[in-house]
Design a protein around this motif. Structure first.
Motif, PDB file in Angstrom:
ATOM      1  N   ILE A 258       0.823  -1.203   0.000  1.00 23.53           N
ATOM      2  CA  ILE A 258       0.000   0.000   0.000  1.00 23.53           C
ATOM      3  C   ILE A 258       0.863   1.261   0.000  1.00 23.53           C
ATOM      4  CG2 ILE A 258      -0.223   0.251   2.498  1.00 23.53           C
ATOM      5  CD1 ILE A 258      -3.116   0.526   0.030  1.00 23.53           C
ATOM      6  N   SER A 259       2.103   1.136   0.442  1.00 22.99           N
ATOM      7  CA  SER A 259       3.018   2.277   0.420  1.00 22.99           C
ATOM      8  C   SER A 259       3.329   2.731  -0.997  1.00 22.99           C
ATOM      9  CB  SER A 259       4.317   1.936   1.155  1.00 22.99           C
ATOM     10  OG  SER A 259       4.932   0.788   0.577  1.00 22.99           O
ATOM     11  N   THR A 260       3.067   1.882  -1.997  1.00 22.06           N
ATOM     12  CA  THR A 260       3.220   2.288  -3.392  1.00 22.06           C
ATOM     13  C   THR A 260       2.360   3.505  -3.689  1.00 22.06           C
ATOM     14  OG1 THR A 260       3.561  -0.032  -3.998  1.00 22.06           O
ATOM     15  CG2 THR A 260       3.019   1.493  -5.792  1.00 22.06           C
ATOM     16  N   TYR A 261       1.183   3.559  -3.076  1.00 23.06           N
ATOM     17  CA  TYR A 261       0.237   4.647  -3.332  1.00 23.06           C
ATOM     18  C   TYR A 261       0.219   5.672  -2.209  1.00 23.06           C
ATOM     19  CZ  TYR A 261      -1.103   0.832  -6.356  1.00 23.06           C
ATOM     20  OH  TYR A 261      -1.054  -0.193  -7.260  1.00 23.06           O
ATOM     21  N   LEU A 262       0.690   5.273  -1.022  1.00 22.92           N
ATOM     22  CA  LEU A 262       0.670   6.150   0.139  1.00 22.92           C
ATOM     23  C   LEU A 262       2.072   6.194   0.756  1.00 22.92           C
ATOM     24  CD1 LEU A 262      -2.679   4.901   1.786  1.00 22.92           C
ATOM     25  CD2 LEU A 262      -2.347   6.928   0.340  1.00 22.92           C
ATOM     26  N   PRO A 263       3.001   6.877   0.110  1.00 23.18           N
ATOM     27  CA  PRO A 263       4.380   6.888   0.624  1.00 23.18           C
ATOM     28  C   PRO A 263       4.526   7.527   1.999  1.00 23.18           C
ATOM     29  CG  PRO A 263       4.102   8.462  -1.179  1.00 23.18           C
ATOM     30  CD  PRO A 263       2.866   7.626  -1.148  1.00 23.18           C
ATOM     31  N   ALA A 264       3.579   8.366   2.405  1.00 33.55           N
ATOM     32  CA  ALA A 264       3.658   9.011   3.718  1.00 33.55           C
ATOM     33  C   ALA A 264       3.119   8.116   4.841  1.00 33.55           C
ATOM     34  CB  ALA A 264       2.898  10.333   3.694  1.00 33.55           C
ATOM     35  N   PHE A 265       2.475   7.005   4.485  1.00 33.01           N
ATOM     36  CA  PHE A 265       1.924   6.086   5.485  1.00 33.01           C
ATOM     37  C   PHE A 265       3.074   5.372   6.200  1.00 33.01           C
ATOM     38  CE2 PHE A 265      -0.158   1.843   6.356  1.00 33.01           C
ATOM     39  CZ  PHE A 265      -0.992   2.299   7.363  1.00 33.01           C
ATOM     40  N   ARG A 266       2.830   4.990   7.456  1.00 36.51           N
ATOM     41  CA  ARG A 266       3.909   4.367   8.237  1.00 36.51           C
ATOM     42  C   ARG A 266       4.506   3.185   7.489  1.00 36.51           C
ATOM     43  NH1 ARG A 266       1.666   1.717  13.769  1.00 36.51           N
ATOM     44  NH2 ARG A 266       3.640   0.565  13.585  1.00 36.51           N
ATOM     45  N   LYS A 267       5.840   3.189   7.376  1.00 36.16           N
ATOM     46  CA  LYS A 267       6.544   2.282   6.476  1.00 36.16           C
ATOM     47  C   LYS A 267       6.378   0.821   6.857  1.00 36.16           C
ATOM     48  CE  LYS A 267      10.904   1.454   4.261  1.00 36.16           C
ATOM     49  NZ  LYS A 267      11.895   2.034   3.467  1.00 36.16           N
ATOM     50  N   ASP A 268       6.446   0.498   8.169  1.00 37.07           N
ATOM     51  CA  ASP A 268       6.384  -0.912   8.561  1.00 37.07           C
ATOM     52  C   ASP A 268       5.067  -1.555   8.133  1.00 37.07           C
ATOM     53  OD1 ASP A 268       5.018   0.674  10.383  1.00 37.07           O
ATOM     54  OD2 ASP A 268       5.558  -0.543  12.130  1.00 37.07           O
ATOM     55  N   ASN A 269       3.949  -0.858   8.359  1.00 31.92           N
ATOM     56  CA  ASN A 269       2.658  -1.383   7.916  1.00 31.92           C
ATOM     57  C   ASN A 269       2.511  -1.301   6.400  1.00 31.92           C
ATOM     58  OD1 ASN A 269       2.119  -1.701  10.595  1.00 31.92           O
ATOM     59  ND2 ASN A 269       0.388  -0.288  10.683  1.00 31.92           N
ATOM     60  N   GLY A 270       2.932  -0.177   5.828  1.00 30.95           N
ATOM     61  CA  GLY A 270       2.753   0.044   4.401  1.00 30.95           C
ATOM     62  C   GLY A 270       3.455  -0.955   3.519  1.00 30.95           C
ATOM     63  N   GLU A 271       4.573  -1.520   3.997  1.00 28.46           N
ATOM     64  CA  GLU A 271       5.298  -2.513   3.204  1.00 28.46           C
ATOM     65  C   GLU A 271       4.676  -3.905   3.300  1.00 28.46           C
ATOM     66  OE1 GLU A 271       7.789  -2.039   1.026  1.00 28.46           O
ATOM     67  OE2 GLU A 271       7.430   0.092   1.375  1.00 28.46           O
ATOM     68  N   LYS A 272       3.820  -4.126   4.290  1.00 27.05           N
ATOM     69  CA  LYS A 272       3.177  -5.430   4.466  1.00 27.05           C
ATOM     70  C   LYS A 272       1.775  -5.484   3.858  1.00 27.05           C
ATOM     71  CE  LYS A 272       5.352  -6.753   8.865  1.00 27.05           C
ATOM     72  NZ  LYS A 272       5.059  -7.126  10.274  1.00 27.05           N
ATOM     73  N   LEU A 273       1.058  -4.362   3.936  1.00 28.45           N
ATOM     74  CA  LEU A 273      -0.356  -4.346   3.554  1.00 28.45           C
ATOM     75  C   LEU A 273      -0.537  -4.183   2.049  1.00 28.45           C
ATOM     76  CD1 LEU A 273      -1.701  -2.008   6.359  1.00 28.45           C
ATOM     77  CD2 LEU A 273      -2.136  -4.460   6.138  1.00 28.45           C
ATOM     78  N   THR A 274      -1.560  -4.858   1.515  1.00 29.92           N
ATOM     79  CA  THR A 274      -1.982  -4.671   0.131  1.00 29.92           C
ATOM     80  C   THR A 274      -3.463  -4.318   0.105  1.00 29.92           C
ATOM     81  OG1 THR A 274      -2.655  -6.973  -0.214  1.00 29.92           O
ATOM     82  CG2 THR A 274      -0.327  -6.437  -0.612  1.00 29.92           C
ATOM     83  N   LEU A 275      -3.922  -3.842  -1.039  1.00 23.23           N
ATOM     84  CA  LEU A 275      -5.359  -3.593  -1.181  1.00 23.23           C
ATOM     85  C   LEU A 275      -6.158  -4.879  -0.994  1.00 23.23           C
ATOM     86  CD1 LEU A 275      -5.402  -1.083  -4.176  1.00 23.23           C
ATOM     87  CD2 LEU A 275      -6.144  -0.607  -1.832  1.00 23.23           C
ATOM     88  N   ALA A 276      -5.641  -6.000  -1.464  1.00 25.17           N
ATOM     89  CA  ALA A 276      -6.352  -7.271  -1.288  1.00 25.17           C
ATOM     90  C   ALA A 276      -6.537  -7.593   0.189  1.00 25.17           C
ATOM     91  CB  ALA A 276      -5.597  -8.393  -1.996  1.00 25.17           C
ATOM     92  N   HIS A 277      -5.501  -7.370   1.018  1.00 26.58           N
ATOM     93  CA  HIS A 277      -5.649  -7.580   2.458  1.00 26.58           C
ATOM     94  C   HIS A 277      -6.736  -6.684   3.033  1.00 26.58           C
ATOM     95  CE1 HIS A 277      -1.132  -8.811   2.504  1.00 26.58           C
ATOM     96  NE2 HIS A 277      -1.883  -9.898   2.528  1.00 26.58           N
ATOM     97  N   LEU A 278      -6.704  -5.419   2.651  1.00 30.19           N
ATOM     98  CA  LEU A 278      -7.644  -4.446   3.212  1.00 30.19           C
ATOM     99  C   LEU A 278      -9.074  -4.743   2.793  1.00 30.19           C
ATOM    100  CD1 LEU A 278      -5.433  -1.329   2.448  1.00 30.19           C
ATOM    101  CD2 LEU A 278      -5.942  -2.187   4.746  1.00 30.19           C
ATOM    102  N   MET A 279      -9.294  -5.052   1.528  1.00 29.29           N
ATOM    103  CA  MET A 279     -10.645  -5.234   0.994  1.00 29.29           C
ATOM    104  C   MET A 279     -11.263  -6.566   1.395  1.00 29.29           C
ATOM    105  SD  MET A 279      -9.696  -3.551  -2.675  1.00 29.29           S
ATOM    106  CE  MET A 279     -11.124  -4.148  -3.566  1.00 29.29           C
ATOM    107  N   SER A 280     -10.441  -7.499   1.900  1.00 24.84           N
ATOM    108  CA  SER A 280     -10.970  -8.781   2.368  1.00 24.84           C
ATOM    109  C   SER A 280     -10.945  -8.890   3.888  1.00 24.84           C
ATOM    110  CB  SER A 280     -10.167  -9.934   1.761  1.00 24.84           C
ATOM    111  OG  SER A 280      -8.798  -9.856   2.136  1.00 24.84           O
TER     112      SER A 280
END
Length: 353
Positions: free
Chosen positions: A106-128
């Protein structure tokens, strides 16, 4: 010749409109509807359809009390969490356009988001709902229903907590997921979610009574008022930052058109349509933004899209058999029992099949 029937329920407080469009005369579903509305003191709309065609529809009760306005088949209702399924369609449309991917960090689209979470999370994780993002936004909203925030501020305040589990390993229904989904969508496209929903669904399907609201739902022309079963007012409001998770509204005929367009592949590519209907968490029957359940219909196992939602006293259920297109839509604004809605929908699918 098509058969058309108009009937009225025995209970004089409920008005019934039935339209039957079938090649051959068959028994109406009205008796089952009568038992259901008597048991539930139902006020709302019921529609049964086959693919894009309405088989029967019923409008019952009063949409508003002061002044008194009866429910009609055009009355609008809030969709509650069906909003998440609508949002998934909008996101997948942008996946088809190569502006988003479900599987990159998700950090691909939200570079300001906290890096540790942003490198693990994807849209598929969030939407499911397999992200592990804690559901911080709901307690905050319940404590203060006047909350306001832009999408980035909402992410910072209510979607940036420590993950509760490794993404993809568990399931937890978290509204905070959709704060991140919205922010990613809008950063990637440069458009608002409301604009993209219109381009994806309302405009191509020529929908006049569907949309995304925020603020007071009663401000939407044609909207039923939220009231508890005892008649007490139960006003519904939606902050703009939660509109992706709960701000969808529509009427029954337009909900049928949405179901048909998505199921028949008129909106998304074949790949994205299949991803929308692929179950990711079997114990929850959960796919992307909604559920898919298996039902035995006409002695065959069928996959059934099963979308339900609630906001305040609004309740909505929309189910559709994949491929063959039998659909049952139930919309209520007086806090009807949701398990009973599910049982009624199952009876409707059996009748249609």
């Amino acid at each position: 010749m098509p058969l058309t029937r108009r009937r009225f329920l025995a209970n004089s407080s409920l008005a019934l409109l039935t339209s039957v469009l079938k090649a051959e005369p068959t028994s109406s579903f009205a008796e089952t509807v009568q038992r259901y509305v008597d048991a539930q003191h139902f006020s709302g709309v019921i529609l049964l359809g086959r693919k894009q065609h309405i088989a029967e529809q019923y409008a019952l009760g009063d949409a508003r009390t002061e002044p008194k306005i009866p429910v009609t088949v055009d009355t609008i209702f809030e969709g509650g969490s069906i909003s998440k399924w609508i949002a998934s369609i909008v996101v997948l449309k942008q996946v088809d356009a190569a502006r988003l991917s479900l599987d990159v960090p998700i950090s691909t689209y939200l570079p300001a988001f906290r890096k540790d979470n942003g490198e693990k999370l994807t849209l598929a994780h969030l939407m499911s709902h397999q992200s592990g993002v804690p559901n911080q936004v709901i307690p905050a909203f319940r404590a203060d229903r006047t909350l306001q925030a832009d999408p980035d501020e909402a992410v910072a305040r209510w979607a940036s907590g420590d993950l509760q589990f490794e993404p993809g390993s568990q399931w937890d229904y978290s509204h905070s997921n959709w704060l991140l989904v919205r922010a990613a969508l809008e950063h990637a496209t440069g458009k608002t979610y409301e604009e993209l929903a219109g381009e994806t669904l309302w405009k191509p399907l020529r929908l006049k009574h569907s949309g995304i609201f925020h603020g007071a739902s009663m401000d939407v022309p044609g909207m039923a008022e939220s009231r508890k079963a005892d008649g007490t007012a139960d006003p519904s409001t939606m902050p703009s930052f939660m509109a992706m998770a709960g701000g969808f509204y529509t009427n029954a005929p337009e909900m049928l058109r949405i179901l048909d367009a998505v199921d028949s592949g008129k909106i998304l590519s074949h790949t994205s349509t299949e991803r929308l209907f692929t179950i990711r968490m079997p114990q929850q029957h959960y796919a992307l933004g909604g559920r898919v359940r298996m039902r035995t219909l006409a002695e065959k196992e069928r996959a059934v899209l099963w979308e339900d939602g609630s906001n305040r006293s609004f309740r909505m259920l929309a189910v559709r058999v994949r491929g063959t297109g039998e659909s049952v839509i139930v919309m209520n604004h007086r806090g009807t029992d949701q398990p009973a809605m599910g049982d009624f929908a199952d009876a409707g699918l059996q009748w249609l099949s």
